[in-house]
Write a protein that holds these residues in place. Sequence first.
Motif, PDB file in Angstrom:
ATOM      1  N   THR A 268       0.828  -1.208   0.000  1.00  0.00           N
ATOM      2  CA  THR A 268       0.000   0.000   0.000  1.00  0.00           C
ATOM      3  C   THR A 268       0.861   1.256   0.000  1.00  0.00           C
ATOM      4  O   THR A 268       0.615   2.197  -0.773  1.00  0.00           O
ATOM      5  CB  THR A 268      -0.941  -0.003   1.221  1.00  0.00           C
ATOM      6  N   LEU A 272       1.234   4.254  -2.786  1.00  0.00           N
ATOM      7  CA  LEU A 272       0.924   5.639  -2.438  1.00  0.00           C
ATOM      8  C   LEU A 272       2.110   6.574  -2.624  1.00  0.00           C
ATOM      9  O   LEU A 272       1.913   7.783  -2.808  1.00  0.00           O
ATOM     10  CB  LEU A 272       0.424   5.704  -0.993  1.00  0.00           C
ATOM     11  N   VAL A 291      -6.236   6.658  -1.169  1.00  0.00           N
ATOM     12  CA  VAL A 291      -5.779   5.711  -0.152  1.00  0.00           C
ATOM     13  C   VAL A 291      -6.658   4.460  -0.138  1.00  0.00           C
ATOM     14  O   VAL A 291      -6.150   3.323  -0.080  1.00  0.00           O
ATOM     15  CB  VAL A 291      -5.742   6.385   1.231  1.00  0.00           C
ATOM     16  N   GLN A 447      -3.212   4.129   6.731  1.00  0.00           N
ATOM     17  CA  GLN A 447      -3.983   5.370   6.808  1.00  0.00           C
ATOM     18  C   GLN A 447      -3.392   6.304   7.860  1.00  0.00           C
ATOM     19  O   GLN A 447      -3.236   7.514   7.631  1.00  0.00           O
ATOM     20  CB  GLN A 447      -5.443   5.054   7.140  1.00  0.00           C
ATOM     21  N   VAL A 450       0.129   7.658   6.744  1.00  0.00           N
ATOM     22  CA  VAL A 450       0.006   8.760   5.777  1.00  0.00           C
ATOM     23  C   VAL A 450      -0.264  10.077   6.505  1.00  0.00           C
ATOM     24  O   VAL A 450       0.309  11.120   6.174  1.00  0.00           O
ATOM     25  CB  VAL A 450      -1.103   8.450   4.752  1.00  0.00           C
TER      26      VAL A 450
END
Length: 537
Positions: A268, A272, A291, A447, A450
């Motif tokens: 992930t 990103l 996301v 999440q 980030v």
Amino acid sequence: MLQHGKRPTITSRHGMVAAAHPLAAATGARILANGGNAFDAAAATAAALNVVEPYMSGLAGQGLATCYVAAEKRVRSLNFMTKIPRKFPLDRLNARAQILRGPIPVGAPGNLAGWCEMVGTYGTKKLPELFAPAIAIARDGYALIEFNVEEIGGVAPELRVQSKLYPEWSRVYLEGISGGKPALGAVLKQPDLAKTLEALAAEGPGLLYGGALGKKLIERLDELGGCLTMDDLMDAKTEWIDPVSITYRGRTVHVPPPPCEGFQYLLTLRILEGFDLARMPRNGIEHVDTVLRAIRIAAGVRIANGVPSPQKLAELLSEGHIESLRARVRDGKPVTGPTEQWTPPQNNGAAEGHTTSFSIADRHGNMVCVTQSLGAVFGSGVVVPGTGVCLNNFLYWADVTPGSPNRVKPGDAMPVCVAPSIVTQDDKPVLALGTPGSYGILQTQPQAFVQYADYGLSLQQAIEAPRARLTDGRAVLLESRIDADVHAELRKRGHDLSSGPDWTMKVGGMQGVSVDPETGVFTGGCDPRRDGYCVPA
């Protein structure tokens, strides 16, 4: 600048413990203050968590850790997941719902071995001192706080119908409460567990792995028709392993390698990194949509590849492959797919893992992140009579679906969806971050990271920031602190989105510790979605 109504930032120059219960965090901090290091504090914190959140984790659970070892100037992972029992009745199973509770889903305990391995390899103190706080809390009792009441009270009706399991479970966790039922401020005493921890402190882990405690455990499972044997217990070995890592915004993120499924977290982040998230309004539609799309795509890659070899994993994380995944994020077409296993699991409400994660840093430069679990709430529901030990149901997370390319085999290593992480910058540790939440772990951790790395939030603010939980198909549960307009636009973009409450534990219960490499200041972060707490040394 003041964040009224928010938790304060907790800092220290001498060490920090962030754990899922205040008493456990205080236990670890006391060990640090008394001269112990992060590995000592990890064992003490874990033992205390066994007492104060017995539904989440305990000595009979399993888990993994990722650690920065200051003396060796390197990151290592410790695997204390145990193998699938040799006699696991795979031929009788076709759905995980068949093995939610009872003796069949019980895997060999790994947590105790993991705690002792950390102390034996890198600790400075002995088990009697490290287990003493947990023993005292179990013997003297502790007042139930909000999450204790919710978890114990919530599972009681389900276990009440389990006629072979409920008597011992209720004797330990209901009759042990002053007043006989979970209530805020009621005191829970666990004298059997106190005696077990005292014996383990005196005799060591051999009491469980081949000794008298292990015999009691196997005898109880045999009575109930289980498949775990003493040979399985004796095979429960810990293993130090090299983590797998990627770089993200100038930092290196380390997690345990497969069969740990934490590589989805890395996938992930790799996806990103191809997007300039910091230029997107925080919690706006472009940020959240990007996301969520990256998370679902990464989950699909993990599921499609099962337990990849080191060579295959390197290919999955390579720039060429990642760029193809970024193109899928950019194309704007709805992303549909599984997020957990090869086929959708039974929607029985129990698929949420009841896991705990804690992070610790000490003044010597060591950093430890542990994620461990019993599986479901109170695991299998099996409590070994006279010991206070609740057994895990980790095999409920095994893929038993006929025809699945990821179907497990007896004796195999157990894939597990956790991601205890250490982040380094210029080869120095700067962050330990982990969360519970079953397959949601692999979604909610990126999440929060980030928010921390791209948007510059403090660790506490990043953990508190609203998060989402994705499930199979296009389903998304999103906390309602994100603007309603964003919720509406996400639906237009193809997400089957449900607006959740402002705060929900379905998006995890994260704990973390950061350290400023210039000043040496430790900062703790804990999740208000559960009873998380940070205590400085």
